[in-house]
Design a protein around this motif. Sequence first.
Motif, PDB file in Angstrom:
ATOM      1  N   LEU A  64      29.263  20.329  12.655  1.00 32.25           N
ATOM      2  CA  LEU A  64      28.157  19.519  12.176  1.00 32.25           C
ATOM      3  C   LEU A  64      28.278  19.755  10.243  1.00 32.25           C
ATOM      4  O   LEU A  64      28.691  21.050  10.334  1.00 32.25           O
ATOM      5  N   THR A 105      25.415  28.217  19.543  1.00 34.04           N
ATOM      6  CA  THR A 105      26.140  27.150  18.427  1.00 34.04           C
ATOM      7  C   THR A 105      27.669  27.687  18.070  1.00 34.04           C
ATOM      8  O   THR A 105      28.326  26.433  18.194  1.00 34.04           O
ATOM      9  N   GLU A 106      28.023  28.860  18.739  1.00 28.81           N
ATOM     10  CA  GLU A 106      29.522  29.208  19.004  1.00 28.81           C
ATOM     11  C   GLU A 106      30.024  28.245  19.890  1.00 28.81           C
ATOM     12  O   GLU A 106      30.967  27.494  19.772  1.00 28.81           O
ATOM     13  N   GLU A 107      29.371  27.910  21.499  1.00 32.59           N
ATOM     14  CA  GLU A 107      30.148  27.444  21.886  1.00 32.59           C
ATOM     15  C   GLU A 107      30.072  26.347  21.839  1.00 32.59           C
ATOM     16  O   GLU A 107      31.265  25.273  22.371  1.00 32.59           O
ATOM     17  N   PHE A 146      38.442  28.858  12.690  1.00 29.40           N
ATOM     18  CA  PHE A 146      37.994  30.041  13.448  1.00 29.40           C
ATOM     19  C   PHE A 146      38.519  30.066  15.125  1.00 29.40           C
ATOM     20  O   PHE A 146      38.749  30.706  16.097  1.00 29.40           O
ATOM     21  N   HIS A 147      37.478  28.923  15.477  1.00 27.02           N
ATOM     22  CA  HIS A 147      37.514  28.868  17.146  1.00 27.02           C
ATOM     23  C   HIS A 147      38.981  28.173  17.688  1.00 27.02           C
ATOM     24  O   HIS A 147      38.945  28.141  18.921  1.00 27.02           O
ATOM     25  N   MET A 173      22.721  21.008  17.392  1.00 24.61           N
ATOM     26  CA  MET A 173      23.943  21.733  16.753  1.00 24.61           C
ATOM     27  C   MET A 173      23.664  23.230  17.652  1.00 24.61           C
ATOM     28  O   MET A 173      24.041  24.720  18.024  1.00 24.61           O
ATOM     29  N   VAL A 230      30.345  24.813  19.383  1.00 27.07           N
ATOM     30  CA  VAL A 230      31.620  24.680  18.337  1.00 27.07           C
ATOM     31  C   VAL A 230      32.553  24.312  19.039  1.00 27.07           C
ATOM     32  O   VAL A 230      33.936  24.164  18.482  1.00 27.07           O
TER      33      VAL A 230
END
Lengths: 346, 243
Positions: B82, B72-74, B104-105, B51, B76
């Motif tokens: 995870l 990590t945001e990318e 959120f994403h 992740m 997700v």
Amino acid sequence: MNADIFLWLVQDGVTNGAIYALLALALLLVFAVTRVIFVPQGEFITYAALSLSLLEAGRTPGTIYILAVGGLAAAAIDGYAALRERAWRRLPRIAALYIVLPLAIAFLVAWAAPRKLDQWIQVLLVLAMVVPLGPIVYRIAFQPLANASVLVLFIVSMAVHYILSGLSLVFFGGEGLRSSPFWDARFKLGVVEISAQSLFVVAASLLLIVGLWLLFEHSIYGKALRATAINRVGARLVGIPTALTGQLSFLLAAFIGAVSGILISSITTLYYDTGFLIGLKGFVGAILGGMASYPLAAAGALVLGLLESFSSFWASAFKEVIVFTSIIPMLVWLSLRSRHVEEDEE
Amino acid sequence: MSAALEIDGLSVAYGKVEALHRATLRVNEGAIATVIGPNGAGKSTLLAAIMGLLPSKGILRYAGALLDGSSTEERVARGMCLVPERRELFAELSVHDNLLLGAFHRRGDGARALAADFAEVYARFPRLKERSGQLAGTLSGGERQMLALGRALMAKPRLLLLDEPSLGLAPRVVRETFHIIADLKRTGVSMLLVEQNARAALQVADYAYVLEVGDIVLEGPAAELAGNPRVVETYLGLSSAAR
Ligand SMILES: Nc1ncnc2c1ncn2[C@@H]1O[C@H](COP(=O)(O)OP(=O)(O)OP(=O)(O)O)[C@@H](O)[C@H]1O
Ligand SMILES: [Mg+2]
């Protein structure tokens, strides 16, 4: 003391208290999201207030140089990080945000300053100059240290405060400045006269507080900010960009600082370092509220404003002493309570 | 078959101590791979590195593209998700807000899509619906597990990484959890499953790896591995005696 003086002191205390409440909220917000104790908050007040006074006098505030150079420094740091990670596609955005935008604002202000435009345009210009400094300061000083301890962050925060207040002296000089009120009417309410400027301050503070409440309770971005404050790893795992939430919290804090500075600039005369003392009182307000809940912090700040105004009447020489010693009982209580919390966790 | 996740020579170190040594594994598109192994083998470390929560050396490829340097945001946003061993819930937010932030994403997806996903998660976990206004920190251990899984479902992942999803759950809820895993597989989600409950993991998985002190020591189709004497003795024998 007669009723007249009493009500006048209440008015004075509530007006100052409203500003301290705003600052207390900003400090709590920044602390919750980034664990930074935001000492330089006061400089944002000073920059905004003094910039407004200079614009009124038709002079170009030095804030634009701080903004442009700060933007370049942030761009250099971000650009270097992007180059190292070979993330080329981030470069245009970095250039737009940290170079083009600050320069555009700087040129706009330099063009507008000698023209002495309407007061509300000057207010907008001040916000445009001061608010971007929040994310820029975060990018340069705090984002690289996102995982550092509270103590390290605090020391950096002190350093940032000294740098910004030094720059304040360089660009604004030592003279005190005061801007003209937005609205200098006075209302008679029974026996007391209420100044329109006080009403303006209280109304603006209330509006901002309600706005913040709506943001945190009812928007996904506000919830994302709170989530980051509660659990950083969890926030990253749901895809919240935690570096961005840090910048956003600094943006809000800079906005609140700038608004406070604008509001206060016509009430008192400000010097290059006055903001620090005002920011410190916001901090005391937050502590009086237990450094935990937003409504309590706002209430604490209001109490502080009243305490200050009444002590300036009865014992004006000891005004600051009374104000700052008021946190000692609270600190004792907090430290007693935090020991209990630790015991609970074990 | 194309791979949802390909890992080649992945090493992860905590300071100077290496916790994962050049691990190589893959998860096929739409399949379930499982990693079993004793405590401290490096299973959670592996998932965290995938992740991007931990820096790692080696090659990570997701849906054919390298994950080099993406945050990590990318990851997700590209459909990885995870459920971590510690769950990492937002304790001072309500159950509802935890689920909402799970999506959120996908915040651009619109209220209708979100409402449908809420309905689906609440249908799977009626308990969460009853408690939707309660703060996540006040949930029972089992309810917290459900919330962690529910939050992951709200993200609509294409690759789901599960770290011991059945940890500390009552047998009936464990069965429910593995039902959900099988259901998700049917909808085309690829999964990498880390489990102490090796028996259940090998039953639901297509392919399995055994990780011991940072090294992958055994691998093969899950059914085959379930018959391997060493696996039976170390991972299945013990768990059947305990249950
Ligand atoms: N933050 C850390 N710092 C130092 N060492 C760590 C850290 N996290 C994990 N380790 C070590 O790395 C090794 C692998 O840990 P990991 O959590 O990946 O094991 P695991 O296979 O998930 O175990 P379990 O089945 O108990 O969850 C262990 O020896 C652990 O002590
Ligand atoms: Mg683990």
